[in-house]
Enzyme design. Structure first.
Site, PDB file in Angstrom:
ATOM      1  CE1 TYR A  90     -13.384  -1.593 -11.223  1.00  8.55           C
ATOM      2  CE2 TYR A  90     -14.947  -0.067 -12.219  1.00  8.55           C
ATOM      3  CZ  TYR A  90     -13.771  -0.296 -11.536  1.00  8.55           C
ATOM      4  OH  TYR A  90     -12.979   0.762 -11.158  1.00  8.55           O
ATOM      5  CE  LYS A 138     -13.748   0.377  -7.893  1.00  5.39           C
ATOM      6  NZ  LYS A 138     -12.690   0.717  -6.917  1.00  5.39           N
ATOM      7  CB  SER A 164     -16.119   3.371 -11.609  1.00  7.13           C
ATOM      8  OG  SER A 164     -16.471   3.442 -12.976  1.00  7.13           O
ATOM      9  CB  SER A 165     -19.226   7.352 -13.845  1.00  3.52           C
ATOM     10  OG  SER A 165     -18.473   6.883 -14.944  1.00  3.52           O
ATOM     11  CB  CYS A 166     -19.403   1.716 -14.574  1.00  2.65           C
ATOM     12  SG  CYS A 166     -18.468   0.843 -13.316  1.00  2.65           S
ATOM     13  CG  HIS A 209     -10.746   2.892 -19.407  1.00  4.76           C
ATOM     14  ND1 HIS A 209      -9.869   2.600 -18.380  1.00  4.76           N
ATOM     15  CD2 HIS A 209     -11.969   2.474 -18.987  1.00  4.76           C
ATOM     16  CE1 HIS A 209     -10.543   2.038 -17.382  1.00  4.76           C
ATOM     17  NE2 HIS A 209     -11.804   1.948 -17.729  1.00  4.76           N
TER      18      HIS A 209
END
Length: 312
Positions: A137, A141, A108-110, A180
């Site tokens: 989270y 990742k 994920s881009s987070c 989301h």
């Protein structure tokens, strides 16, 4: 990939996993291996190991994860870090023990720092603090990425990580508490129109910038990366290369659904990261680009939403 290769898609019922299955089938791959949660609990290390030893797939796509929006990530922090750590660790280690040499891990881009330069390059990983609302989270990742890198380094595996921007599309989660922003706004706008309401409530200020990628584009990128024999390692951002404000997103959704009215912002709700645009130069340099425009992608998603939820 050989058309007869055995391909295991973990998380095939989710939005990304189901899109990967559709993409593989459209490309002529028929030996696709799937398991429901009832058939295989990915949190159970022994069960995952036994499954992988029995099946020994040639390729593995890890699309299984516990996911959610800002509120879910912030409230269920222990669940998000524990379950995602276990899922990825069980699958990656069991794949190695079963001599699965090609694996693609979806992140994920987070994973990137909250305030890192824009657009975000892959090398910005671990250069600053994370966004607090989804830190558990993100850490899970990041651990998955490092697991892939470590098995590549120590054992010569070809485990690649793909970091998508904000995804949307068929089979998305439309729960207003755990989804989301795009699917939440789509559902809100649809229900507002049906009820004759002329306002759309949007969390936060509407000012944050977000990039949105249709899940079929994401699936296409995943298959593209897996098919490249020259890609043996690494982290790849997957996105469109452009972003919009949350206000602009809401306006686009209202126009597509046909909701005529005004947007009401709720500043008591969190905005999250101010901007999160991925630099996709690395993947584009290999020849891959997204195909869906945001408008076309939302229209496609809304049609799927109506088709699978006729009562709405």
């Amino acid at each position: 990939m050989d058309k007869n290769a055995k391909i295991y898609v973990a998380g095939h019922r989710g939005m990304v996993g189901s899109a990967i299955v559709r993409k593989l089938q459209s490309r002529g791959y028929s030996n696709i291996l799937t398991r429901t949660h009832q058939e295989l609990d990915l949190l159970d290390q022994a069960a995952v190991h036994a499954f992988m030893q029995a099946e020994k797939p040639d390729y593995l796509f890890i699309a299984a994860a516990k996911v959610g929006g800002i509120q879910a990530n912030n409230v269920y922090r222990a669940d998000f870090i524990y379950q995602n750590l276990m899922i990825e660790a069980n699958l990656i280690h069991a794949a190695h023990l079963a001599d699965v040499n090609r694996l693609l891990f979806l992140g994920s881009s987070c994973i990137y720092p909250r305030d890192c330069p824009q657009p975000i390059k892959e090398e910005y990983l671990l250069t600053g603090p994370l966004e607090p609302t989804n830190e558990p989270y993100a850490i899970a990742k990041i651990a998955g990425i490092k697991l892939c890198e470590s098995y590549n380094s120590q054992y010569g595996r070809q485990y690649v990580s793909a970091m998508p921007t904000n995804l949307y599309g068929p089979n998305d989660n439309y729960d207003l508490n755990n989804s989301h922003v795009l699917p939440a706004l789509l559902r809100k706008a649809h229900e507002a129109k049906g009820q004759g309401v002329t306002t759309l409530e949007v969390w936060g200020s509407g000012k944050p910038l977000r990039e949105f990628l249709h899940v079929d584009d994401m699936a296409d990128a995943c298959v593209f990366l897996m098919q490249r024999e020259d890609i043996r390692d690494g982290l790849f951002n997957v996105g469109t290369g452009s972003d919009v404000t949350i206000r602009e997103l809401a306006e686009t959704i209202m126009a597509i659904i046909g909701l005529h009215g005004e947007i009401v912002f709720d500043p008591s709700k969190p905005d999250g990261t101010p901007r999160k645009l991925l630099d996709v130069t690395r993947l584009q340099g290999l020849g891959w680009r997204s195909k869906f425009s945001l408008g076309d992608g939302i229209q496609n998603t809304y049609a799927a939403y109506l088709a699978t939820s006729p009562a709405r």
